[in-house]
Scaffold this motif. Sequence first.
Motif, mmCIF file in Angstrom:
data_model
loop_
_atom_site.group_PDB
_atom_site.id
_atom_site.type_symbol
_atom_site.label_atom_id
_atom_site.label_comp_id
_atom_site.label_asym_id
_atom_site.label_seq_id
_atom_site.Cartn_x
_atom_site.Cartn_y
_atom_site.Cartn_z
ATOM 1 N N LEU A 61 42.726 41.274 27.650
ATOM 2 C CA LEU A 61 42.987 41.388 26.225
ATOM 3 C C LEU A 61 44.473 41.276 25.903
ATOM 4 O O LEU A 61 44.847 40.981 24.770
ATOM 5 N N ARG A 62 45.327 41.500 26.906
ATOM 6 C CA ARG A 62 46.768 41.313 26.732
ATOM 7 C C ARG A 62 47.200 39.885 27.056
ATOM 8 O O ARG A 62 48.391 39.576 27.038
ATOM 9 N N GLY A 63 46.241 39.019 27.386
ATOM 10 C CA GLY A 63 46.577 37.651 27.749
ATOM 11 C C GLY A 63 47.067 37.510 29.170
ATOM 12 O O GLY A 63 47.662 36.483 29.528
ATOM 13 N N GLN A 64 46.824 38.516 30.010
ATOM 14 C CA GLN A 64 47.265 38.497 31.410
ATOM 15 C C GLN A 64 46.025 38.405 32.314
ATOM 16 O O GLN A 64 45.706 39.303 33.076
ATOM 17 N N ARG A 65 45.359 37.273 32.205
ATOM 18 C CA ARG A 65 44.067 37.127 32.873
ATOM 19 C C ARG A 65 44.180 37.049 34.384
ATOM 20 O O ARG A 65 43.203 37.287 35.097
ATOM 21 N N THR A 66 45.355 36.741 34.894
ATOM 22 C CA THR A 66 45.527 36.733 36.348
ATOM 23 C C THR A 66 45.458 38.147 36.929
ATOM 24 O O THR A 66 45.299 38.313 38.134
ATOM 25 N N ALA A 67 45.584 39.161 36.068
ATOM 26 C CA ALA A 67 45.515 40.553 36.508
ATOM 27 C C ALA A 67 44.191 41.202 36.139
ATOM 28 O O ALA A 67 44.070 42.428 36.186
ATOM 29 N N CYS A 68 43.196 40.395 35.792
ATOM 30 C CA CYS A 68 41.901 40.926 35.370
ATOM 31 C C CYS A 68 41.384 41.992 36.329
ATOM 32 O O CYS A 68 41.407 41.811 37.552
ATOM 33 N N GLU A 69 40.923 43.085 35.764
ATOM 34 C CA GLU A 69 40.430 44.194 36.588
ATOM 35 C C GLU A 69 39.068 43.903 37.213
ATOM 36 O O GLU A 69 38.630 44.627 38.109
ATOM 37 N N GLN A 70 38.407 42.854 36.743
ATOM 38 C CA GLN A 70 37.110 42.461 37.306
ATOM 39 C C GLN A 70 37.179 41.049 37.897
ATOM 40 O O GLN A 70 36.157 40.366 37.989
ATOM 41 N N LEU A 71 38.360 40.626 38.304
ATOM 42 C CA LEU A 71 38.565 39.257 38.760
ATOM 43 C C LEU A 71 37.676 38.920 39.958
ATOM 44 O O LEU A 71 37.551 39.708 40.894
ATOM 45 N N SER A 72 37.047 37.755 39.906
ATOM 46 C CA SER A 72 36.308 37.233 41.051
ATOM 47 C C SER A 72 36.780 35.813 41.294
ATOM 48 O O SER A 72 37.414 35.210 40.440
ATOM 49 N N MET A 73 36.475 35.292 42.470
ATOM 50 C CA MET A 73 36.937 33.944 42.776
ATOM 51 C C MET A 73 36.124 33.307 43.887
ATOM 52 O O MET A 73 35.360 33.990 44.585
ATOM 53 N N ALA A 74 36.301 31.996 43.995
ATOM 54 C CA ALA A 74 35.694 31.275 45.112
ATOM 55 C C ALA A 74 36.209 31.858 46.419
ATOM 56 O O ALA A 74 37.297 32.429 46.474
ATOM 57 N N MET A 75 35.423 31.729 47.466
ATOM 58 C CA MET A 75 35.758 32.168 48.823
ATOM 59 C C MET A 75 35.492 33.651 49.069
ATOM 60 O O MET A 75 35.708 34.144 50.168
ATOM 61 N N LEU A 76 35.031 34.379 48.059
ATOM 62 C CA LEU A 76 34.812 35.817 48.227
ATOM 63 C C LEU A 76 33.342 36.204 48.244
ATOM 64 O O LEU A 76 32.996 37.308 48.665
ATOM 65 N N GLY A 77 32.450 35.325 47.775
ATOM 66 C CA GLY A 77 31.031 35.665 47.711
ATOM 67 C C GLY A 77 30.341 35.579 49.060
ATOM 68 O O GLY A 77 30.792 34.893 49.981
ATOM 69 N N ASN A 78 29.239 36.280 49.173
ATOM 70 C CA ASN A 78 28.437 36.286 50.400
ATOM 71 C C ASN A 78 27.555 35.046 50.432
ATOM 72 O O ASN A 78 26.673 34.875 49.577
ATOM 73 N N ALA A 79 27.764 34.190 51.430
ATOM 74 C CA ALA A 79 27.010 32.933 51.522
ATOM 75 C C ALA A 79 25.550 33.148 51.881
ATOM 76 O O ALA A 79 24.736 32.238 51.720
ATOM 77 N N GLU A 80 25.212 34.331 52.366
ATOM 78 C CA GLU A 80 23.815 34.604 52.731
ATOM 79 C C GLU A 80 22.991 35.073 51.539
ATOM 80 O O GLU A 80 21.775 35.187 51.647
ATOM 81 N N GLN A 81 23.644 35.352 50.427
ATOM 82 C CA GLN A 81 22.939 35.838 49.241
ATOM 83 C C GLN A 81 23.068 34.815 48.120
ATOM 84 O O GLN A 81 24.043 34.073 48.052
#
Length: 368
Positions: free
Chosen positions: A110-130
């Motif tokens: 909400l402050r326009g600082q989306r790189t610091a999102c408290e719920q940030l997710s990204m590629a390379m972090l998910g479980n490939a088995e699910q």
Amino acid sequence: MFTGRIARFDAPNQPFTLTDATLDEVRPGEILIKVIRTNICGSDLHAWHGAFNTKGLGGQLPTVLGHEMVGKIAALGDGVSADSDSRPLQEGTRVVFPYFFSCHRCHYCLRGQRTACEQLSMAMLGNAEQPPHFVGGYGDYFLLPAGATLYQVPDSVPDELASGANCALSQVMYGLERANQTFGETVVVQGAGALGLYAVAVAKARGARTVIAIDGVAERLELATAFGADHVIDLTDVTEAKDRAKRVRSWTSGRGADVVVEVVGIPAAIDEGLKMLAMHGRYVEIGNINIGRTFDFDPSRFVFGNKTMIGVSLYEPDVLSRALAFLEEWQHKIPLSRLGAATYPLDQINDAFAAAESKRDVRASIVM
């Protein structure tokens, strides 16, 4: 139902395993991407070696690495009809997108600082088995979550250029924007890999009077000159840090650089780069992403020099739109195509990583 391959990453320093995965449905707001091409970025190499701790960022193993990608729309979830610039989307539209996803609702978003999102997710972090399984760029598909930013790729921009827009190019553009680099300034770029070459080109496009590139690989230094560097420093020729700093000052009327950009990823480079800064200079730190590594430096140089260090992780998503505009305008003015020359099919991903690790290829890409 969509079935495709993924290159599963099970553990650091282990070969990738090619396996099939199936996605049952694309839910409302989601977008399924048919991956065309994914580069091997430095952070992929760090993750492969375990130096970039994906688990420490909330990631899981096994996963799928790869994030610097371009693809086509394979399926649009209900409610999705346009990209983030309001251009219409349909199956087959070629797109790029940030590889990280913010919630748009937390304190920082909400402050326009989306790189610091408290719920940030990204590629390379998910479980490939699910489900959804397609959680990284080294696979036939990648699933964008609801609310993701994405942009159409201009028809004139080929895949080999578009694939680097959503990481390397956008990252250095964001860094130089935050440093307020402008006309008539001097910029030093530590490292002439893909990030460094983009930094050279973007600094010139932003009006830098003098750009100096530092590296130890002859081909990279030659490319840096082609990308706009006015001077280069070969680490194998000028082996002492103090002599490299003297070179920089000799080319800047004894003052030093207004902006130094670090994209080497070696902590010791920071102390050297700080010594190259002029009074009121800005140091843009991008390359050191491995947690726990340190270096010694004298903080009084910051105080008495009124200098600033800017840490840059990720970028604000709208930067990607400007990155595409940069590629569209500059692709025939500098040899951008040379960054994507080495290609490997997905079933040769282990060979591709070996080539990237040895620096045999300036940039290696996986093509589906």
